[in-house]
Scaffold this active site. Structure first.
Site, short mmCIF file in Angstrom:
data_model
loop_
_atom_site.label_atom_id
_atom_site.label_comp_id
_atom_site.label_asym_id
_atom_site.label_seq_id
_atom_site.Cartn_x
_atom_site.Cartn_y
_atom_site.Cartn_z
CD GLU A 13 25.73 76.00 3.17
OE1 GLU A 13 25.95 77.06 3.77
OE2 GLU A 13 26.45 75.00 3.28
CB SER A 142 22.86 77.93 5.14
OG SER A 142 23.93 78.60 4.54
CE1 TYR A 209 23.02 83.39 5.03
CE2 TYR A 209 21.60 81.52 5.47
CZ TYR A 209 22.85 82.05 5.32
OH TYR A 209 23.96 81.26 5.47
NE ARG A 247 30.01 82.73 11.55
CZ ARG A 247 29.28 82.29 10.52
NH1 ARG A 247 29.36 82.87 9.34
NH2 ARG A 247 28.48 81.25 10.67
CG ASP A 249 28.94 79.69 13.83
OD1 ASP A 249 29.34 80.87 13.86
OD2 ASP A 249 28.46 79.15 12.82
CD GLU A 261 28.52 74.97 11.69
OE1 GLU A 261 28.86 75.11 10.51
OE2 GLU A 261 27.39 74.60 12.04
CG ASN A 263 30.87 78.52 9.54
OD1 ASN A 263 30.03 77.85 8.97
ND2 ASN A 263 30.75 78.86 10.83
N GLY A 267 29.58 83.15 5.38
CA GLY A 267 28.73 83.96 4.52
C GLY A 267 29.21 85.39 4.39
#
Length: 320
Positions: A13, A142, A209, A247, A249, A261, A263, A267
């Site tokens: 990443e 990612s 992205y 964060r 998900d 998961e 984070n 990002g």
């Protein structure tokens, strides 16, 4: 305050991390911080590059950045850093371990297998799990190295590809549902974002992205489902010992949130979800960074002069 924005790193990443770092640099208040960009390309250069810093603002993603390694080194060097600590970073980076802990707490997460080598390969075990399945690196991010596999004919190639990116591979039940992401700052949930990928079957690297890769907007759930989603996000946050911000998900199917998961260093690119969620809560990108820095300093025991604080702790809860 001498603030180093640490980006790059050694993981798959790296490019995303550089994008996050660039965006962070562009939004930091230059009147409040003496900002230094620090790009990491080797493990042995961190100690020299962070000398003299008051704080390291971590824009790293993946291994040697989001897995507790950098956090441990910075603690040894006595330098404050943003985000969760060593334990939480390590737990959240390992999807197999974090899913076990979340399931122990009674949360829904897709059924899975975890293989430590290609020698663990078992088509029969996957048949019991049921197709389609998702093959992913256990500690990746990612969406790199992830594939949706719909039949046994494509399984081995997908597993071998995932092993290119990590030493462990997760074989996970595929859940067809609405993709949600829940950003949390200081233990408080920001507006929940729903994701609809464009031009791809799921929220892959392109959708994440590239401009226009996905439609991401605040979702309005029924009160009952909203409560379940919020509860799942916050229980995940506290169970995995997260701090400052993170964060979660998840996928929503038939009103049930399935946690995928957590984070710990989400990002921060211009297309990233945490800044979008913060914006929906009335916070600019710069204000979000100020809050993260302030909370991280308090976590590390650092002192912040009142006259330098644009965001007092009492204001954070109101803003969120």
């Amino acid at each position: 305050m001498k603030l180093g924005v640490i980006m790059g790193g050694l993981s798959s990443e790296r490019e995303v991390s550089l994008q996050s770092g660039k965006e962070i640099m562009a939004h930091l208040d230059q009147n409040r911080y003496e900002v230094y960009p620090i790009e990491i390309t080797r493990r042995d250069e961190l100690a020299d590059k962070v000398k003299g810093l008051d704080m390291a603002l971590l824009a790293l993603h993946g291994s040697y950045g989001e897995d507790g390694t950098i956090q441990g080194m910075l603690e040894t060097l006595g330098i404050a850093y943003t985000g969760s600590g060593v334990l939480s970073s390590s737990l959240c980076m390992n999807k197999n371990v974090s899913k076990k802990l979340l399931r122990y707490e009674g949360l829904f997460t897709p059924d899975w297998l975890c293989w430590g080598s290609i020698g663990d390969y078992s088509a029969e075990a996957v048949e019991k799990l049921g197709y389609p399945i998702v093959v992913k690196p256990n500690s990746g991010g990612s969406s790199i190295g992830i594939q949706i596999v719909k039949s046994s004919q494509d399984l081995r190639a997908a597993v071998e590809e995932a092993f290119r990116w990590d030493v462990e591979v997760l074989i996970e039940q595929y859940i067809k549902g609405e993709e949600l992401t829940c950003s949390i700052v200081d233990g408080k949930l920001l507006p929940i974002i729903g994701i609809q990928s464009k031009g791809s079957e799921w929220f892959d690297y392109y959708a994440k992205y590239e401009d226009g890769g996905a439609e991401e907007q605040v979702v309005h759930l029924t009160p009952e489902v909203d409560e379940q989603v919020r509860s799942a996000a916050l229980v995940s946050y506290w169970t995995l010992k997260c701090n400052v911000y993170a964060r979660v998900d998840m996928l929503l199917r038939d009103g049930i949130p399935y946690v995928l998961e957590m984070n710990t260093l989400p990002g921060m690119t211009r297309n990233s979800l945490l800044p979008k969620s913060a914006q929906a809560a009335g916070m600019t990108y710069s204000q979000l960074l100020d809050v993260i820095i302030s909370l991280s300093l308090e976590k590390s025991g650092g002192e912040i002069e009142t006259k330098k604080k644009s965001t007092k702790k009492s204001e954070i809860g109101t803003r969120l």
